[in-house]
Scaffold this active site. Structure first.
Site, PDB file in Angstrom:
ATOM      1  N   ASP A  42       2.228   3.024   3.083  1.00 19.62           N
ATOM      2  CA  ASP A  42       1.397   4.242   2.781  1.00 19.62           C
ATOM      3  C   ASP A  42       2.197   5.375   2.411  1.00 19.62           C
ATOM      4  O   ASP A  42       1.553   6.616   2.378  1.00 19.62           O
ATOM      5  CB  ASP A  42       0.518   4.483   4.066  1.00 19.62           C
ATOM      6  CG  ASP A  42      -0.993   5.452   4.067  1.00 19.62           C
ATOM      7  OD1 ASP A  42      -1.247   5.341   2.730  1.00 19.62           O
ATOM      8  OD2 ASP A  42      -1.131   6.523   4.421  1.00 19.62           O
TER       9      ASP A  42
ATOM     10  N   ARG B  12     -14.383  12.888   4.335  1.00 18.94           N
ATOM     11  CA  ARG B  12     -13.583  13.941   4.151  1.00 18.94           C
ATOM     12  C   ARG B  12     -12.432  14.156   2.987  1.00 18.94           C
ATOM     13  O   ARG B  12     -11.868  15.054   2.815  1.00 18.94           O
ATOM     14  CB  ARG B  12     -12.964  14.117   5.594  1.00 18.94           C
ATOM     15  CG  ARG B  12     -11.886  12.979   5.916  1.00 18.94           C
ATOM     16  CD  ARG B  12     -11.203  12.979   7.231  1.00 18.94           C
ATOM     17  NE  ARG B  12     -10.802  11.687   7.665  1.00 18.94           N
ATOM     18  CZ  ARG B  12      -9.829  11.100   7.196  1.00 18.94           C
ATOM     19  NH1 ARG B  12      -8.986  11.835   6.253  1.00 18.94           N
ATOM     20  NH2 ARG B  12      -9.627  10.090   7.387  1.00 18.94           N
TER      21      ARG B  12
ATOM     22  N   HIS C  15       0.881  -1.275   0.027  1.00 17.71           N
ATOM     23  CA  HIS C  15      -0.014  -0.062   0.023  1.00 17.71           C
ATOM     24  C   HIS C  15       0.879   1.088  -0.041  1.00 17.71           C
ATOM     25  O   HIS C  15       1.411   1.589   0.923  1.00 17.71           O
ATOM     26  CB  HIS C  15      -1.001   0.142   1.266  1.00 17.71           C
ATOM     27  CG  HIS C  15      -2.055   1.158   1.051  1.00 17.71           C
ATOM     28  ND1 HIS C  15      -3.347   0.969   0.844  1.00 17.71           N
ATOM     29  CD2 HIS C  15      -1.956   2.453   1.567  1.00 17.71           C
ATOM     30  CE1 HIS C  15      -3.929   2.144   0.659  1.00 17.71           C
ATOM     31  NE2 HIS C  15      -3.045   3.041   1.205  1.00 17.71           N
TER      32      HIS C  15
ATOM     33  N   TYR D 105     -12.104   1.512   1.374  1.00 10.83           N
ATOM     34  CA  TYR D 105     -11.593   2.561   2.480  1.00 10.83           C
ATOM     35  C   TYR D 105     -12.826   3.149   3.211  1.00 10.83           C
ATOM     36  O   TYR D 105     -13.703   3.823   2.503  1.00 10.83           O
ATOM     37  CB  TYR D 105     -10.671   3.469   1.988  1.00 10.83           C
ATOM     38  CG  TYR D 105      -9.975   4.554   2.932  1.00 10.83           C
ATOM     39  CD1 TYR D 105      -9.505   3.911   4.183  1.00 10.83           C
ATOM     40  CD2 TYR D 105      -9.294   5.610   2.444  1.00 10.83           C
ATOM     41  CE1 TYR D 105      -8.649   4.648   4.979  1.00 10.83           C
ATOM     42  CE2 TYR D 105      -8.485   6.123   3.494  1.00 10.83           C
ATOM     43  CZ  TYR D 105      -8.306   5.866   4.541  1.00 10.83           C
ATOM     44  OH  TYR D 105      -7.544   6.617   5.356  1.00 10.83           O
TER      45      TYR D 105
END
Length: 301
Positions: A245, A126, A27, A153
């Site tokens: 990430d 968001r 990821h 997600y």
């Protein structure tokens, strides 16, 4: 770049943990460079440029072999930067795209040839505008024919409402970042246990035990997140993935050190067998199944 956006770490530590040969960072992202791959007009944040060359440098520095690059919301449905990174990787990267529901079959086939193996459905309000679930189901039916899977997600409070939809998805479903549990609560809290039960009851569900830097309330070395990750690794050893990430989009609290993130791995996967499954066997099975098949037939050196 947004004024409050934190760029990625300029000089991450060399991890003490030595990843097994063939380890996959499952990821990570590429951003821009914006002069070549502009950010989407509808984006909720503007990141720093984080091009493919920097990702490869980090991969090698951390002692990993491959990447799974995930399309982030700042690029919207324009996957050009992702596809460019995949094509230039010589087969060492696979991709997770965000696609338009009206994309043509020809474009899907081109993405598949470049190395895309999944689509991402983002429910974090968001970060993205809401998409009707019917549209996601249409996309899911189309990509299932290619053998792709689905990455979702969401945040823990939204899981209960999402469960009926998630169970309708016709492919493997990979949940980003453990469904973002609230680590102020004990792992026995009903919210996290709801996620564990989803994994128990649905063998097509996988999860990424990633992003302690996002979930922590204590900060580095993220000890408050480790119990959640360890539970999932030990309960579902054949259905977990790990990733950095990088470049940590939209972080506000601190700049994560990827070397420190790698050193968390032996704390959540405590045996060499669990580490190999998490970092090699599972991502290879999901993203490079053709290599697994060829190896089993003795067609690879």
């Amino acid at each position: 770049m947004d004024a409050d956006y934190l760029p990625f770490h300029p000089n991450p530590a060399k991890p003490s943990f030595v990843a097994p040969p063939g380890a996959v960072d499952a990821h990570c992202h590429v951003f821009g460079p914006a002069v070549t791959f502009p950010y989407a007009a509808e984006r909720k944040y503007t990141p720093c440029d984080a091009p493919k060359s920097k990702l490869v440098e980090l991969r090698d520095h951390l002692g990993f072999s491959r990447n799974v690059i995930v399309q982030a919301s700042c690029h919207g449905r324009n996957n050009a930067a992702l596809l460019d990174a995949l094509v230039s990787s010589n087969g060492l990267a696979r991709g997770v795209a965000v696609i338009d529901p009206d994309i043509s079959d020809i474009e899907l086939e081109k993405m598949d040839a470049a190395g895309v193996r999944a689509v991402r459905f983002n429910f974090v309000k968001r970060l993205v505008d809401s998409t009707p679930k019917e549209i996601f189901l249409r996309i899911a039916d189309r990509i299932a024919k290619l053998g792709w899977h689905i990455v979702v997600y969401f945040e823990a409070p939204d899981l209960e409402e999402l469960v009926p939809f998630l169970k309708k998805l016709p492919a493997i479903v990979v949940v980003d970042h453990m469904g973002r549990p609230d680590v102020l609560n004990n792992p026995s809290h009903p919210d996290f246990q709801r996620f564990v039960k989803l994994m128990e009851d649905n063998q097509n569900f996988w999860t990424k035990v990633s992003c302690p830097e996002r979930l922590t309330t204590q900060g580095p070395p993220y000890d408050d997140v480790i119990p959640f990750s360890r539970i999932l690794v030990e309960m579902f050893p054949d259905r977990v993935l790990w990733g950095t990430d990088w470049p940590h989009p939209n972080m506000k609290s601190h700049v994560p050190d990827e070397g420190m993130l790698v050193d968390i791995i032996p704390k959540i996967a405590k045996t060499t067998e669990l580490q190999h499954k998490l970092l090699v066997a599972n991502p290879m099975r999901l993203y490079w199944p053709e290599e697994i098949a060829a190896s089993s037939k003795g067609l690879l050196p």
